[in-house]
Each structure stands twice: as C-alpha cells, then as structure tokens.
Motif scaffolding. Structure first.
Motif, PDB file in Angstrom:
ATOM      1  N   GLY A 154       0.896  -1.030   0.066  1.00 42.22           N
ATOM      2  CA  GLY A 154      -0.024  -0.079   0.069  1.00 42.22           C
ATOM      3  C   GLY A 154       0.887   1.398   0.004  1.00 42.22           C
ATOM      4  O   GLY A 154       0.115   2.438  -0.118  1.00 42.22           O
ATOM      5  N   ALA A 155       2.191   1.288   0.224  1.00 42.15           N
ATOM      6  CA  ALA A 155       3.047   2.301   0.151  1.00 42.15           C
ATOM      7  C   ALA A 155       2.862   3.199  -1.068  1.00 42.15           C
ATOM      8  O   ALA A 155       2.671   4.352  -0.886  1.00 42.15           O
ATOM      9  N   THR A 156       2.789   2.496  -2.293  1.00 41.34           N
ATOM     10  CA  THR A 156       2.745   3.568  -3.534  1.00 41.34           C
ATOM     11  C   THR A 156       1.575   4.242  -3.482  1.00 41.34           C
ATOM     12  O   THR A 156       1.400   5.596  -3.915  1.00 41.34           O
ATOM     13  N   ALA A 157       0.235   3.381  -3.218  1.00 42.95           N
ATOM     14  CA  ALA A 157      -0.967   4.283  -3.007  1.00 42.95           C
ATOM     15  C   ALA A 157      -1.085   5.155  -2.295  1.00 42.95           C
ATOM     16  O   ALA A 157      -1.791   6.429  -2.449  1.00 42.95           O
ATOM     17  N   ASN A 158      -0.536   4.824  -1.099  1.00 45.50           N
ATOM     18  CA  ASN A 158      -0.454   6.106   0.282  1.00 45.50           C
ATOM     19  C   ASN A 158       0.263   7.314  -0.403  1.00 45.50           C
ATOM     20  O   ASN A 158      -0.293   8.235  -0.037  1.00 45.50           O
ATOM     21  N   GLU A 159       1.512   7.041  -1.088  1.00 46.17           N
ATOM     22  CA  GLU A 159       2.295   8.228  -1.473  1.00 46.17           C
ATOM     23  C   GLU A 159       1.322   8.941  -2.496  1.00 46.17           C
ATOM     24  O   GLU A 159       1.287  10.324  -2.455  1.00 46.17           O
ATOM     25  N   CYS A 160       0.839   8.449  -3.545  1.00 49.32           N
ATOM     26  CA  CYS A 160       0.000   8.968  -4.565  1.00 49.32           C
ATOM     27  C   CYS A 160      -1.187   9.697  -4.064  1.00 49.32           C
ATOM     28  O   CYS A 160      -1.406  11.030  -4.075  1.00 49.32           O
ATOM     29  N   ALA A 161      -1.937   9.109  -2.979  1.00 51.85           N
ATOM     30  CA  ALA A 161      -2.988   9.649  -2.329  1.00 51.85           C
ATOM     31  C   ALA A 161      -2.395  11.048  -1.587  1.00 51.85           C
ATOM     32  O   ALA A 161      -3.233  12.023  -1.579  1.00 51.85           O
ATOM     33  N   ARG A 162      -1.378  10.929  -0.921  1.00 48.52           N
ATOM     34  CA  ARG A 162      -0.830  11.780  -0.194  1.00 48.52           C
ATOM     35  C   ARG A 162      -0.637  13.239  -1.141  1.00 48.52           C
ATOM     36  O   ARG A 162      -1.118  14.499  -0.758  1.00 48.52           O
ATOM     37  N   ILE A 163      -0.210  12.817  -2.363  1.00 55.93           N
ATOM     38  CA  ILE A 163       0.136  14.029  -3.450  1.00 55.93           C
ATOM     39  C   ILE A 163      -1.268  14.540  -3.854  1.00 55.93           C
ATOM     40  O   ILE A 163      -1.547  16.151  -4.012  1.00 55.93           O
ATOM     41  N   LEU A 164      -2.178  13.755  -3.995  1.00 58.69           N
ATOM     42  CA  LEU A 164      -3.578  14.103  -4.708  1.00 58.69           C
ATOM     43  C   LEU A 164      -4.413  14.974  -3.764  1.00 58.69           C
ATOM     44  O   LEU A 164      -4.810  16.092  -3.782  1.00 58.69           O
ATOM     45  N   LYS A 165      -4.285  14.776  -2.221  1.00 55.63           N
ATOM     46  CA  LYS A 165      -4.790  15.504  -1.380  1.00 55.63           C
ATOM     47  C   LYS A 165      -4.187  16.858  -1.164  1.00 55.63           C
ATOM     48  O   LYS A 165      -4.828  17.836  -0.896  1.00 55.63           O
ATOM     49  N   LEU A 166      -2.871  16.871  -1.462  1.00 50.91           N
ATOM     50  CA  LEU A 166      -2.106  18.216  -1.276  1.00 50.91           C
ATOM     51  C   LEU A 166      -2.689  19.117  -2.278  1.00 50.91           C
ATOM     52  O   LEU A 166      -2.714  20.361  -2.122  1.00 50.91           O
ATOM     53  N   HIS A 167      -3.146  18.469  -3.467  1.00 54.41           N
ATOM     54  CA  HIS A 167      -3.820  19.104  -4.567  1.00 54.41           C
ATOM     55  C   HIS A 167      -5.128  19.183  -4.585  1.00 54.41           C
ATOM     56  O   HIS A 167      -5.863  19.577  -5.598  1.00 54.41           O
ATOM     57  N   GLY A 168      -5.678  19.358  -3.257  1.00 51.81           N
ATOM     58  CA  GLY A 168      -7.134  19.492  -2.895  1.00 51.81           C
ATOM     59  C   GLY A 168      -8.080  18.311  -3.225  1.00 51.81           C
ATOM     60  O   GLY A 168      -9.290  18.620  -2.895  1.00 51.81           O
ATOM     61  N   ALA A 169      -7.863  17.105  -3.456  1.00 52.59           N
ATOM     62  CA  ALA A 169      -8.849  16.207  -3.347  1.00 52.59           C
ATOM     63  C   ALA A 169      -9.493  15.992  -2.141  1.00 52.59           C
ATOM     64  O   ALA A 169      -8.993  15.993  -1.022  1.00 52.59           O
ATOM     65  N   ALA A 170     -10.824  15.956  -2.513  1.00 46.17           N
ATOM     66  CA  ALA A 170     -11.859  15.674  -1.136  1.00 46.17           C
ATOM     67  C   ALA A 170     -11.534  14.167  -0.746  1.00 46.17           C
ATOM     68  O   ALA A 170     -11.572  14.094   0.566  1.00 46.17           O
TER      69      ALA A 170
END
Length: 243
Positions: free
Chosen positions: A209-225
């Motif tokens: 889950g590490a890769t998905a977690n890092e991608c989700a972190r970046i997406l949320k930094l760019h505003g994803a709800a």
C-alpha cells in the motif's frame, strides 16, 4: 480485389467476423472459453477476498472493522476496493498483462472492477502512473489500460496526465516492507488542482500500500476531497501490517 485494399472499416468488420467464428482458449488452462478470457472452471476457482475487510486498506478483519494498522497510522487514501486475493492463479493473470502484453486481461479486469465500484461517489479515474523509462520499456501502462475499460462502464472520465511519476525507483517487490514508504517518497507530482473532487486511484495490485499511499498524499495536497483506491487484487501475505 484484395481485402487489404478495402477501407479500414471493412477490414475491421472482417476481423470481427473471424473472431466471432473462432473459439478462444482459456488464459489459464487452454480449454475452449468461447469469447471469455477464462473458462467457467478456472473463473470459479479464482481466489476471492473474504467478505470482512478493513474498509480503508482491504486487509481482512474479524467483522469488517478498520484494522489496527489503519487506526494507528491512517493512510492518506480513504478507502480501498479490491476484488481478488493476489495469489495463484491471479498472479499469473496479472503477469500476462504486465509482462506478456495480453491486453485482453485489462478489459477483463476493468469489467470485474466495474461491478464492485458501481454506485460509489466518484468523479475522476486517476491511473497510477509509470515512470517514463519504465513506460518505454513496457510499452504501455497496465493501470491506464484497465482505466480505459472501466471508464466505459462507470461513465467517469480518466485523467491520464495530471499525476506523474518523476523519479525512477527500484521495484517495490524487491524491497523489504519497511523500506517501501521511503522508496516512493517524493517520486510523484501532480499537475492539476483537484479541489473538492472525489478521485478513484486505480492500479492492478496492492501489496504493502506504500505506492498508493504516496499518490493519495500528493492528490490530497492538490485539493482532492477523497481518494478511493481500486485494485484488481490485494496481497495478504503481510497480514494486517500496513506499510
């Protein structure tokens, strides 16, 4: 006149006609499977995930509650939707897509995931990106191929360009579990504003889950709800350890 000189649409029609006449062999056992990727016997034997899963990372829990790892250190993604257990022969099917270039597998995985994702509040499909070097070596991104078929079912657009992998890293499978977060830290960037949007982050398999977690972190930094992860298969070898 040779069929090769006919319009492209006619050649397409002829190819489809031949495909309809000829039987398809099961990807796993070679038996006649008609127009399907797998014969009924092999399809029935695929390892499914249990019903009781952590809603956030899709690892098994007793009653379907959040697992201890997600409670202790919540991942950046909000939920995970997975269908199969990543075990034999599902691993063979995934490898046939990634390394055997059997793109029919992507269509089958897209069809399979569509049934599980129907009804969820999602606005955009974001395939997990490959580094350009890896993309050039493989020739395609398996997540993009699956997303293309999933888009047809869910009627949700695919964003193929906003999330980019900017740093080449060793394959996660080659690393100890505890090093996987560090391996992908800073390996992705986002080029769009996703403020208030509900995203589906798509890949073929989730292991730690590490890769998905890092991608989700970046997406949320760019505003994803919210970020929901969808994978065809979830590896369970690490028990409830989330990394």
């Amino acid at each position: 006149m040779s069929i090769l000189t006919q319009p492209h649409s006619l050649r397409q029609l002829a190819g489809q006609f031949l495909a309809d006449l000829l039987p398809t062999s099961c990807l796993l056992c070679g038996a006649d499977s008609g127009k399907h990727l797998l014969c009924p016997a092999c399809a029935d034997d695929l390892p499914l995930l249990p019903a009781a899963l952590c809603p956030q990372c899709s690892l098994p829990t007793t009653f379907g509650e959040r697992c201890g790892a997600c409670l202790h250190e919540p991942p950046h993604f909000d939920a995970t939707c997975a269908f199969f257990r990543y075990d034999f022969p599902v691993d063979r099917i995934v490898h046939a897509l990634k390394y055997g270039h059997q793109l029919a597998v992507a269509e089958w995985l897209g069809d399979t995931l569509a049934a599980r994702l129907a009804g969820l509040t999602l606005e955009l499909i974001v395939p997990l990106p490959l580094h350009p070097q890896r993309l050039a070596e493989r020739g395609f991104n398996q997540a993009v191929e699956i997303a293309t078929h999933l888009e047809k079912h869910l009627k949700i657009p695919v964003d193929r360009y906003s999330l980019q992998r900017t740093r080449a890293t060793p394959a996660q499978a080659e690393l100890p579990l505890k090093e996987r977060h560090k391996n992908v830290r800073g390996a992705f960037e986002c080029r769009s504003d996703f403020s208030g949007r509900h995203l589906l982050l798509l890949d073929d398999v989730m292991t730690s889950g590490a890769t998905a977690n890092e991608c989700a972190r970046i997406l949320k930094l760019h505003g994803a709800a919210s970020v929901t992860v969808a994978v065809a298969a979830r590896a369970l070898k690490h028990s409830a350890r989330h990394s």
